[in-house]
Design an enzyme around this catalytic site. Structure first.
Site, PDB file in Angstrom:
ATOM      1  N   TYR A   1      -4.349  -9.107   3.798  1.00 43.69           N
ATOM      2  CA  TYR A   1      -4.823  -9.673   5.009  1.00 43.69           C
ATOM      3  C   TYR A   1      -6.257  -9.941   5.093  1.00 43.69           C
ATOM      4  O   TYR A   1      -7.141  -9.947   6.157  1.00 43.69           O
ATOM      5  CB  TYR A   1      -4.569  -8.327   6.238  1.00 43.69           C
ATOM      6  CG  TYR A   1      -3.130  -8.011   6.517  1.00 43.69           C
ATOM      7  CD1 TYR A   1      -2.033  -8.916   6.785  1.00 43.69           C
ATOM      8  CD2 TYR A   1      -2.950  -6.811   6.451  1.00 43.69           C
ATOM      9  CE1 TYR A   1      -0.780  -8.452   6.939  1.00 43.69           C
ATOM     10  CE2 TYR A   1      -1.522  -6.360   6.631  1.00 43.69           C
ATOM     11  CZ  TYR A   1      -0.468  -7.068   6.861  1.00 43.69           C
ATOM     12  OH  TYR A   1       0.656  -6.756   7.288  1.00 43.69           O
TER      13      TYR A   1
ATOM     14  N   TYR B   1      -0.370   1.826   7.989  1.00 47.76           N
ATOM     15  CA  TYR B   1       0.107   0.707   6.907  1.00 47.76           C
ATOM     16  C   TYR B   1      -0.526   0.655   5.400  1.00 47.76           C
ATOM     17  O   TYR B   1      -0.742  -0.458   4.870  1.00 47.76           O
ATOM     18  CB  TYR B   1      -0.427  -0.706   7.697  1.00 47.76           C
ATOM     19  CG  TYR B   1       0.202  -0.656   8.999  1.00 47.76           C
ATOM     20  CD1 TYR B   1       1.667  -1.013   9.142  1.00 47.76           C
ATOM     21  CD2 TYR B   1      -0.547  -0.881  10.094  1.00 47.76           C
ATOM     22  CE1 TYR B   1       2.143  -0.923  10.372  1.00 47.76           C
ATOM     23  CE2 TYR B   1      -0.164  -0.641  11.451  1.00 47.76           C
ATOM     24  CZ  TYR B   1       1.264  -0.949  11.552  1.00 47.76           C
ATOM     25  OH  TYR B   1       1.836  -0.762  12.885  1.00 47.76           O
TER      26      TYR B   1
ATOM     27  N   CYS C   1      -3.097  -4.784 -12.796  1.00 44.86           N
ATOM     28  CA  CYS C   1      -3.268  -5.965 -13.510  1.00 44.86           C
ATOM     29  C   CYS C   1      -3.265  -7.195 -12.617  1.00 44.86           C
ATOM     30  O   CYS C   1      -2.351  -7.980 -12.625  1.00 44.86           O
ATOM     31  CB  CYS C   1      -2.122  -6.017 -14.691  1.00 44.86           C
ATOM     32  SG  CYS C   1      -2.349  -4.503 -15.682  1.00 44.86           S
ATOM     33  N   GLU C   2      -4.316  -7.295 -11.748  1.00 38.51           N
ATOM     34  CA  GLU C   2      -4.330  -8.475 -10.731  1.00 38.51           C
ATOM     35  C   GLU C   2      -5.665  -8.373 -10.380  1.00 38.51           C
ATOM     36  O   GLU C   2      -6.267  -7.467  -9.984  1.00 38.51           O
ATOM     37  CB  GLU C   2      -3.292  -8.001  -9.855  1.00 38.51           C
ATOM     38  CG  GLU C   2      -3.251  -8.531  -8.575  1.00 38.51           C
ATOM     39  CD  GLU C   2      -2.995  -9.934  -8.341  1.00 38.51           C
ATOM     40  OE1 GLU C   2      -1.695 -10.371  -8.856  1.00 38.51           O
ATOM     41  OE2 GLU C   2      -3.441 -10.658  -8.011  1.00 38.51           O
TER      42      GLU C   2
ATOM     43  N   ARG D   1      -3.511  -3.777   2.119  1.00 37.43           N
ATOM     44  CA  ARG D   1      -3.888  -4.587   3.234  1.00 37.43           C
ATOM     45  C   ARG D   1      -5.452  -5.409   3.004  1.00 37.43           C
ATOM     46  O   ARG D   1      -5.284  -6.652   3.411  1.00 37.43           O
ATOM     47  CB  ARG D   1      -4.400  -3.765   4.255  1.00 37.43           C
ATOM     48  CG  ARG D   1      -3.318  -2.848   5.142  1.00 37.43           C
ATOM     49  CD  ARG D   1      -3.452  -2.109   6.223  1.00 37.43           C
ATOM     50  NE  ARG D   1      -3.833  -3.269   7.395  1.00 37.43           N
ATOM     51  CZ  ARG D   1      -5.205  -3.571   7.694  1.00 37.43           C
ATOM     52  NH1 ARG D   1      -6.161  -2.711   7.299  1.00 37.43           N
ATOM     53  NH2 ARG D   1      -5.533  -4.277   8.649  1.00 37.43           N
TER      54      ARG D   1
HETATM   55  C1  LIG Z   1       4.027  -3.335  14.654  1.00 34.85           C
HETATM   56  C2  LIG Z   1       4.562  -2.963  15.976  1.00 34.85           C
HETATM   57  C3  LIG Z   1       3.940  -2.054  16.596  1.00 34.85           C
HETATM   58  C4  LIG Z   1       2.867  -1.247  16.429  1.00 34.85           C
HETATM   59  O1  LIG Z   1       1.782  -1.992  15.947  1.00 34.85           O
HETATM   60  P1  LIG Z   1       0.401  -1.345  15.935  1.00 34.85           P
HETATM   61  O2  LIG Z   1      -0.336  -2.507  15.469  1.00 34.85           O
HETATM   62  O3  LIG Z   1       0.380  -0.313  14.719  1.00 34.85           O
HETATM   63  O4  LIG Z   1       0.033  -0.627  17.206  1.00 34.85           O
HETATM   64  C5  LIG Z   1       4.481  -1.772  17.983  1.00 34.85           C
HETATM   65  N1  LIG Z   1       5.430  -2.594  18.403  1.00 34.85           N
HETATM   66  C6  LIG Z   1       6.273  -3.408  17.513  1.00 34.85           C
HETATM   67  C7  LIG Z   1       7.488  -4.119  18.333  1.00 34.85           C
HETATM   68  C8  LIG Z   1       5.815  -3.842  16.492  1.00 34.85           C
HETATM   69  O5  LIG Z   1       6.498  -4.623  15.615  1.00 34.85           O
END
Ligand SMILES: *Cc1c(COP(=O)(O)O)cnc(C)c1O
EC number: 4.1.1.20
Length: 463
Positions: free
Chosen positions: A364, A421, A391-392, A360
């Protein structure tokens, strides 16, 4: 985030961290309860414990890197969402945040439903005994094989994402002699970001059917005509890591607008509306997430108000939190391998994992906190960057963090709020073995996803 090549010099000099990292925290040993799982503390020796077990013992028994998940915290958060929404709404845990059979069982026991978005997630859910009618199947490109399995299993709903899929699911359901309950995912033109949202008429993204230009209305018209489908509602998911409820307000307004249009045109009042997930959590002390009961109250009020003004019966609401349930419940435990002070810049601290267990930060520009957890320290804070072993050069776990100046190889660091995630997006980059997930509860620790082995790697590689 873009990383481009540039000559060494000025850009390398911008080492002063931005915002809240500009000053070290008052006490590096303090653990902010906002970012740590509920049962995390420091014991009388200053060692971090979770579920009553200290991290030195956990590291010895399970190795590092590893994710430690506070089961009581997970169950408490799941229950809090369930209770907050009561019996007039449904809470679907978004499995993509983190899914394992143990988690499925906990969700089942706590009365939650489950979102899946692939055949693999569906198989995991079914194999752990989640009743099919409590499963929702998502995704913008489900294969016909996946759709067939979902319909055969009897999933409670399939969320339709395109015109092609409306026909595809109807066809498969009919072939199987079923009438499949479905929702249509629409995009309402709300882009939600952490601290703001943008309402637009159009949305440039791959998910859902746009409300703009009458497309969503047309999708509804088609779905209502197909014998294989029972259209139960409209779905909208506006983003992730959201703190500001006003994005949901605009989304609900637009979804209810569509429900009214459907009633006026087709004489049908759809019974359900799904507002998706995306509720934010605290990754650092600067984040202030809302409690489930506040979110439930706000969402219910918004939908009720919108429906009253449209003179519609208030539909049953669904929500789909993923991160908000599992995110705060786990931390990643790493061992420090090297400490490299770069004069006048910062100190690079290398740990035994990295972008393979937490993508992440690289993906992000996500922010995390990090603490020395195997001992307390009174040493002066030093500006550090916690990096992995890949290696990055973009292999960063925590971009800017203050850690004690006496940090040394062998010390244990923990990064909180890695329940969502992280393991679910983990990779084998550099043929690094994916870490285990260990559930801790009441002084007992139990592996729920085991560490990958070199044998696992070699078994996939068939020569
Ligand atoms: C990713 C996603 C969620 C969950 O998102 P969170 O940020 O983890 O709460 C719920 N519904 C859909 C359709 C998603 O794609």
């Amino acid at each position: 985030m873009s990383r481009s090549a540039h000559p060494a010099g000025p850009r390398h000099a911008d080492v002063l961290p931005e915002g809240h990292y500009s000053a070290p925290p008052a006490d590096l040993n303090a653990l902010d309860p906002k970012v740590w799982a509920q049962t995390v503390r420091r014991d009388e020796h200053g060692v971090l414990t979770v579920g009553g077990i200290d991290v030195k013992q956990l590291a010895e028994e399970f190795g590092t890197p590893a994710y430690f998940l506070d089961e009581d915290d997970f169950r408490a958060r799941a229950r809090a969402w369930r209770t907050a929404f009561g019996d007039d709404a449904d809470v679907f845990y978004a499995g993509k945040a983190f899914l394992s059979r143990a988690v499925v069982r906990w969700l089942h026991e706590e009365g939650l439903n489950l979102d899946v978005c692939s055949g693999g997630e569906l198989a995991t859910a079914l194999s752990a005994g989640m009743p099919a009618e409590r499963i929702a199947f998502h995704g913008n490109n489900k294969s016909t094989g996946e759709i067939r399995r979902a319909v055969e299993a009897g999933v409670g709903r399939i969320v339709l994402d395109s015109f092609q899929e409306i026909v595809r699911v109807a066809h498969i359901a009919q072939e199987l002699g079923r009438r499949q309950r479905v929702q249509i995912r629409i995009t309402v033109g709300v882009e939600a970001h952490t601290h703001e949202f943008i309402a637009t008429a159009h949305e440039d993204q791959k998910f859902g059917i746009p409300l703009a230009g009458g497309q969503a209305a047309e999708a509804v018209r088609r779905a209502l005509q197909l014998d294989g489908l029972e259209l139960i509602g409209i779905h909208s998911h506006i983003g992730s890591q959201i703190f500001d409820m006003s994005g949901f307000e605009v989304a609900a307004h637009r979804v209810v607008g569509l429900l009214r249009e459907i009633r006026d045109k087709h004489g049908v009042e759809l019974p359900e509306i799904d507002l998706g997930g995306g509720l934010g959590i605290a990754y650092t002390s600067d984040d202030d997430p809302r409690e489930p009961h506040e979110i439930a109250k706000a969402l219910t009020e918004i939908v009720t108000r919108e429906c009253e003004s449209a003179r519609l019966r208030t539909p049953r609401i669904s929500v789909e939190p993923g991160r908000a349930i599992v995110g705060p419940t786990a931390f990643t435990l790493y061992e420090v391998g090297t400490v490299k002070p770069l004069d006048g810049l910062r100190t690079y601290v290398s740990v035994d994992g990295g972008m393979s267990d937490n993508i992440r930060t690289a993906l992000y520009d996500a922010e995390y906190s990090v603490s020395l957890v195997s001992r307390p320290s009174d040493a002066e804070p030093v500006l550090c960057r916690v990096v992995g072993k890949h290696c990055e050069s973009g292999d960063i776990v925590v971009k800017d963090a203050f850690l004690p100046g006496d940090l040394a190889p062998g010390d244990l660091l923990a990064v909180p709020a890695t329940g969502a995630y992280c393991r679910s997006m983990a990779s084998n980059y550099n043929h690094v073995l994916r870490p285990p997930v260990v559930a801790v509860r009441d002084g007992e620790a139990r592996v729920i996803v085991r560490r990958e082995t070199e044998e696992d790697l070699l078994r996939l590689d068939v020569g």
